[in-house]
Design a protein around this motif. Structure first.
Motif, PDB file in Angstrom:
ATOM      1  N   VAL A   1      16.268   4.848  -1.278  1.00 38.69           N
ATOM      2  CA  VAL A   1      16.902   3.799  -2.075  1.00 38.69           C
ATOM      3  C   VAL A   1      16.190   3.585  -3.418  1.00 38.69           C
ATOM      4  CG1 VAL A   1      17.810   2.623  -0.046  1.00 38.69           C
ATOM      5  CG2 VAL A   1      15.544   1.997  -0.901  1.00 38.69           C
ATOM      6  N   LEU A   2      15.199   4.414  -3.712  1.00 32.57           N
ATOM      7  CA  LEU A   2      14.491   4.303  -4.988  1.00 32.57           C
ATOM      8  C   LEU A   2      15.428   4.657  -6.131  1.00 32.57           C
ATOM      9  CD1 LEU A   2      11.734   3.976  -6.511  1.00 32.57           C
ATOM     10  CD2 LEU A   2      11.461   6.444  -6.232  1.00 32.57           C
TER      11      LEU A   2
ATOM     12  N   GLN B   1       0.818  -1.211   0.000  1.00 29.71           N
ATOM     13  CA  GLN B   1       0.000   0.000   0.000  1.00 29.71           C
ATOM     14  C   GLN B   1       0.856   1.268   0.000  1.00 29.71           C
ATOM     15  OE1 GLN B   1      -2.997   0.277  -0.659  1.00 29.71           O
ATOM     16  NE2 GLN B   1      -4.333  -1.203   0.326  1.00 29.71           N
ATOM     17  N   VAL B   2       1.854   1.322   0.864  1.00 31.98           N
ATOM     18  CA  VAL B   2       2.620   2.557   1.037  1.00 31.98           C
ATOM     19  C   VAL B   2       3.741   2.694   0.013  1.00 31.98           C
ATOM     20  CG1 VAL B   2       3.979   3.936   2.659  1.00 31.98           C
ATOM     21  CG2 VAL B   2       2.085   2.538   3.505  1.00 31.98           C
ATOM     22  N   LEU B   3       4.423   1.596  -0.294  1.00 34.20           N
ATOM     23  CA  LEU B   3       5.609   1.688  -1.148  1.00 34.20           C
ATOM     24  C   LEU B   3       5.326   1.279  -2.588  1.00 34.20           C
ATOM     25  CD1 LEU B   3       8.289   0.332   1.353  1.00 34.20           C
ATOM     26  CD2 LEU B   3       7.353   2.643   1.112  1.00 34.20           C
ATOM     27  N   SER B   4       4.898   0.041  -2.795  1.00 33.26           N
ATOM     28  CA  SER B   4       4.698  -0.439  -4.162  1.00 33.26           C
ATOM     29  C   SER B   4       3.598   0.332  -4.875  1.00 33.26           C
ATOM     30  CB  SER B   4       4.354  -1.932  -4.152  1.00 33.26           C
ATOM     31  OG  SER B   4       5.391  -2.669  -3.559  1.00 33.26           O
TER      32      SER B   4
ATOM     33  N   LEU C   1       3.931   5.113  -3.310  1.00 31.97           N
ATOM     34  CA  LEU C   1       5.180   5.794  -3.649  1.00 31.97           C
ATOM     35  C   LEU C   1       5.625   5.498  -5.078  1.00 31.97           C
ATOM     36  CD1 LEU C   1       7.714   7.444  -2.941  1.00 31.97           C
ATOM     37  CD2 LEU C   1       8.729   5.344  -2.039  1.00 31.97           C
ATOM     38  N   ARG C   2       5.695   4.224  -5.439  1.00 31.90           N
ATOM     39  CA  ARG C   2       6.349   3.841  -6.695  1.00 31.90           C
ATOM     40  C   ARG C   2       5.457   4.021  -7.924  1.00 31.90           C
ATOM     41  NH1 ARG C   2      11.217   0.906  -5.952  1.00 31.90           N
ATOM     42  NH2 ARG C   2      10.984   0.206  -8.116  1.00 31.90           N
ATOM     43  N   THR C   3       4.165   4.242  -7.749  1.00 31.97           N
ATOM     44  CA  THR C   3       3.326   4.552  -8.916  1.00 31.97           C
ATOM     45  C   THR C   3       2.699   5.937  -8.777  1.00 31.97           C
ATOM     46  OG1 THR C   3       1.312   3.445  -8.080  1.00 31.97           O
ATOM     47  CG2 THR C   3       2.873   2.119  -9.329  1.00 31.97           C
ATOM     48  N   HIS C   4       1.886   6.161  -7.752  1.00 35.81           N
ATOM     49  CA  HIS C   4       1.183   7.438  -7.622  1.00 35.81           C
ATOM     50  C   HIS C   4       2.134   8.634  -7.520  1.00 35.81           C
ATOM     51  CE1 HIS C   4      -3.173   6.451  -6.988  1.00 35.81           C
ATOM     52  NE2 HIS C   4      -2.649   5.233  -6.849  1.00 35.81           N
ATOM     53  N   LEU C   5       3.062   8.584  -6.585  1.00 27.39           N
ATOM     54  CA  LEU C   5       3.911   9.751  -6.347  1.00 27.39           C
ATOM     55  C   LEU C   5       4.967   9.917  -7.430  1.00 27.39           C
ATOM     56  CD1 LEU C   5       4.345   9.689  -2.458  1.00 27.39           C
ATOM     57  CD2 LEU C   5       2.523  10.673  -3.858  1.00 27.39           C
TER      58      LEU C   5
ATOM     59  N   ARG D   1      16.587   2.710 -12.234  1.00 25.47           N
ATOM     60  CA  ARG D   1      16.814   1.356 -12.748  1.00 25.47           C
ATOM     61  C   ARG D   1      15.728   0.395 -12.269  1.00 25.47           C
ATOM     62  NH1 ARG D   1      21.098  -1.916 -14.646  1.00 25.47           N
ATOM     63  NH2 ARG D   1      20.973  -4.080 -13.939  1.00 25.47           N
ATOM     64  N   SER D   2      15.314   0.515 -11.015  1.00 22.76           N
ATOM     65  CA  SER D   2      14.324  -0.412 -10.462  1.00 22.76           C
ATOM     66  C   SER D   2      12.945  -0.219 -11.070  1.00 22.76           C
ATOM     67  CB  SER D   2      14.244  -0.266  -8.943  1.00 22.76           C
ATOM     68  OG  SER D   2      13.629   0.967  -8.582  1.00 22.76           O
ATOM     69  N   LEU D   3      12.709   0.901 -11.745  1.00 24.47           N
ATOM     70  CA  LEU D   3      11.427   1.142 -12.412  1.00 24.47           C
ATOM     71  C   LEU D   3      11.374   0.484 -13.787  1.00 24.47           C
ATOM     72  CD1 LEU D   3      10.929   4.941 -11.577  1.00 24.47           C
ATOM     73  CD2 LEU D   3       9.912   2.981 -10.401  1.00 24.47           C
ATOM     74  N   GLN D   4      12.500  -0.061 -14.232  1.00 28.71           N
ATOM     75  CA  GLN D   4      12.578  -0.722 -15.538  1.00 28.71           C
ATOM     76  C   GLN D   4      12.448  -2.231 -15.319  1.00 28.71           C
ATOM     77  OE1 GLN D   4      16.105   0.846 -17.728  1.00 28.71           O
ATOM     78  NE2 GLN D   4      16.132   2.423 -16.138  1.00 28.71           N
TER      79      GLN D   4
END
Length: 696
Positions: A468-469, A389-392, A395-399, A472-475
């Motif tokens: 730590v975002l 809910q908070v990270l995946s 943070l990683r999509t909405h924000l 590269r991790s978004l690919q």
């Protein structure tokens, strides 16, 4: 021939025939077609004026019919506009709205202008006209700055448009250590063009009220505020809100294979990583897990073979737990070891509910008392709820998506090809994020009322992940490789994500190569360079190690970035959002909070321990209602690759969109074929189920 030119033959007898020419111009008549939006309240009864602006002058300022008769919702109205002289190439269409009796906003979809020679040009508007206002719109053919550099009027228009947008869309540092966002305290403070349509707003608010109403009825029916007596009691909240997977989950959630399946294909499919060496903080011995492994093998062999995997929730260690109704909640930072069994699939083989081993932090095993093992798995799944809910998800999509959205609005004019590409994938994102900040994760929001990380812990958790975002991790290709999960079988999320990535990347590559003929064109597009600087230096200002350069060197680099943005706002969001009701509706499977601390004695775990630890009746009802509200299919959803607004008008770009849709359709057929006959189907990344933007 100059259209409208008249020649008069005045012959004067002076010994020779002399012809003199007197030139006058006839009025030029243009046909103007105006389309009003199709959503509720798009029409207007106000005065609408139009002026055509060309290289050689302007047409008459023309009132378009009588107020109240035209410009109804969904209307396409046609008018005649005169010009005292030829306009030459049309540059702009100027629209003006003035109040008639009462103020009445208007949404204009597009204007089509047909000149006296029959040539037609489309001018997308796609915006609200509010109050007594004036807007100038460009023809729909995408143009970079370089394409306009010799037309001062168009350069001035680009500059004025961005200056206006930069006044309306401003950056805000909502909290330290997370991505910057739009400066809007609530959704009501957003510009109208960034708001939900009225139908979307009504449905969003109605569905929330519907879910909460059912919640209230359940609480009345089930003795509000009491703990459950038995695990079967959770069935009592399955009323109208249900789904096939949620009911499947209810029947199979205790089974180890089902626990492992969710690590791969549940609502948080990015947590699992290959383990080639056990961390010192997780002292699992070979004897502990031997009974879970196949015959004629051991833990060391399986580690070397790449068949051991790890879930490590160290990011949750030491978080301050929420207090709900004066009662403390509890948080753990588990470690979970999994084994890829050749017959049983991915199964958990050891769980430690803390990062520091010791007598009070035992290692739970499948051979332990059944309730102790079940409660240990529930603690891991509780951590899953917080992470996804908070990270995946948040943070990683909405924000992350919001950063690109704000930068796009501030630095790319509507005629820019990259604006046209990204705009449909950023629809509604600003409003849903504003609502999330005020209604979901605020100091008095839903998380604070029912989730163990509600309040202070939520922000700390997001700040830890943000540090730590990486880009590269978004690919997805890099993500799967870096986690060592490229070969694990039945990882449907991975397989479908990579298919979607390839289709999206192909489409983006076509668009980029259509408008940028060389790497040099990318480098010299100063609007594009301003956009990427704003992304890195403003949106991700507190993230120096993100790994995204602040300038773009060529087409390949631009293509990859744009594919990351679209993938994040479509496929990745769908993967974490769309299944949350399926996996969280059966509360024991993914509990939102825990009301007792992690057990320290395996033999002391009883059914009363389990029931007193899991969420109470009120919390369970709220979890079910909210995950249904947020995870349900949206009635106005626009599937990936479908565009309700034609930003691109040129045939070459439209052909690329058609190819994009064709490839998505082929992928859909492939996924459906692969799922045919499966008892538990994975359809979350079916293209028709992936929304074109983050809208919920």
């Amino acid at each position: 021939m100059i259209r409208g030119l008249r020649c008069k033959d005045d012959r004067v007898l002076t010994g020779e025939s002399k012809i003199s020419y007197n030139f006058t111009f006839e009025s030029e008549t243009y046909t103007v077609t105006v389309a009003t939006g199709t959503s509720e309240y798009s029409g207007t009864n106000n005065y609408i004026y139009v002026t055509l602006v060309g290289e050689q002058g302007e047409s008459e300022r023309t009132l378009l019919d009588n107020p109240g008769l035209d410009f109804c919702r969904g209307a396409v109205d046609e008018y005649k506009v005169s010009s005292p002289s030829p306009l030459g190439r049309l540059l702009l269409v100027r629209l003006e709205k003035q109040k008639y009796w009462v103020e009445d906003n208007w949404f204009c979809r597009y204007v089509i202008v047909t000149d006296p020679d029959g040539h037609t040009a489309t001018f997308p508007c796609l915006r609200w006209l509010i109050g007594d206002t004036k807007v100038e719109i460009r023809e729909g053919v995408a143009k970079t700055f370089k394409d306009d550099e010799f037309v001062p009027e168009l350069l001035a228009h680009r500059k004025a448009e961005l200056e206006e947008r930069q006044k309306n869309y401003r950056w805000l540092k909502w909290a330290p250590g997370i991505p910057h966002c739009i400066d809007a305290p609530t959704e009501a403070d957003l510009p109208q063009d960034a708001r939900f349509d009225n139908e979307k707003r009504s449905d969003f608010e109605y569905s929330l009220q519907y879910a909460l109403m059912e919640l209230s009825l359940k609480k009345l029916a089930i003795r509000f505020g009491k703990s459950w007596d038995d695990l079967e009691d959770f069935r009592r909240i399955f009323w109208k809100l249900k789904s096939p997977i949620a009911e499947y989950c209810m029947e199979h959630w205790k089974e180890d294979w089902f626990f492992g399946y969710q690590c791969l294909n549940g609502c948080n499919p990015r947590m699992i990583q290959q383990c080639t060496k056990l961390p010192d903080k997780f002292p699992v011995t070979a004897d502990m897990v031997q009974s879970s492994l196949c015959h004629k093998t051991n833990l060391d062999k399986e580690l070397k073979a790449g068949n051991i995997f790890l879930l490590d929730y160290s990011i949750m260690e030491g978080l301050p737990a929420n207090v709900i109704k004066n009662k403390p909640q509890y948080i753990a930072a588990p470690l979970c070891l999994l084994y890829q069994h050749p017959d049983d699939g991915l199964i958990p083989i050891a769980i430690q509910l803390g990062q520091s081993p010791g007598d009070d932090t035992p290692i739970f095993l499948p051979k332990d008392p059944p309730l102790a093992w079940l409660l240990a798995k529930a603690w891991v799944r509780h951590s899953e709820f917080q992470i996804f809910q908070v990270l995946s998800h948040l943070l990683r999509t909405h924000l992350v998506g919001e950063v690109f959205c704000v930068a796009t609005l501030r630095q790319l004019p509507a005629v820019h090809p990259i604006y046209k590409l990204l705009a449909p994938h950023q629809r509604y994102t600003l409003e849903i994020n504003c609502r999330g900040r005020t209604q979901l994760i605020s100091s008095n929001g839903i998380f604070k009322r029912v989730v163990s990380t509600g309040g202070e812990a939520l922000l700390i958790l997001a700040q830890r992940e943000y540090k730590v975002l990486t880009y590269r991790s978004l690919q997805p290709h890099h993500d799967f490789t870096d986690r060592g999960v490229t070969r694990i079988p039945k990882y449907f999320y991975r397989d479908h994500a990579l298919l979607l990535w390839d289709v999206i990347h192909n489409f983006v590559s076509g668009i980029v190569n259509l408008y940028y003929k060389s790497d040099c064109d990318v480098e010299k597009d100063h609007e594009l360079q301003a956009w990427i600087r704003e992304v890195t230096e403003e949106g991700f200002a507190e993230l120096p190690n993100f790994g995204l350069p602040s300038s773009l060197k060529g087409r390949e680099e631009l293509t990859k970035l744009l594919a990351v943005i679209i993938f994040t706002c479509t496929a990745q969001h769908a993967a974490t959002n769309n299944g949350q009701f399926d996996w969280c509706a059966w509360v024991p499977n993914t509990p939102c909070t825990m009301r007792l601390p992690p057990p320290t004695d395996k033999d002391a775990v009883t059914m009363d321990t389990v029931m007193s630890t899991l969420p109470d009746i009120s919390q369970s009802c709220m979890q079910m209602a909210i995950t249904w509200h947020l995870g349900r299919p949206q009635p106005d959803a626009v599937p990936l690759g479908h565009y309700t607004e034609d930003h691109f008008t040129e045939e070459a770009a439209q052909d690329l969109i058609k190819t994009f849709r064709k490839e998505l359709k082929e992928m859909e057929e492939q996924i459906l074929s692969e799922n045919d006959g499966l008892e538990l189907q994975y359809l979350v990344l079916l293209p028709s189920q992936v929304e074109n933007s983050i809208t919920i």
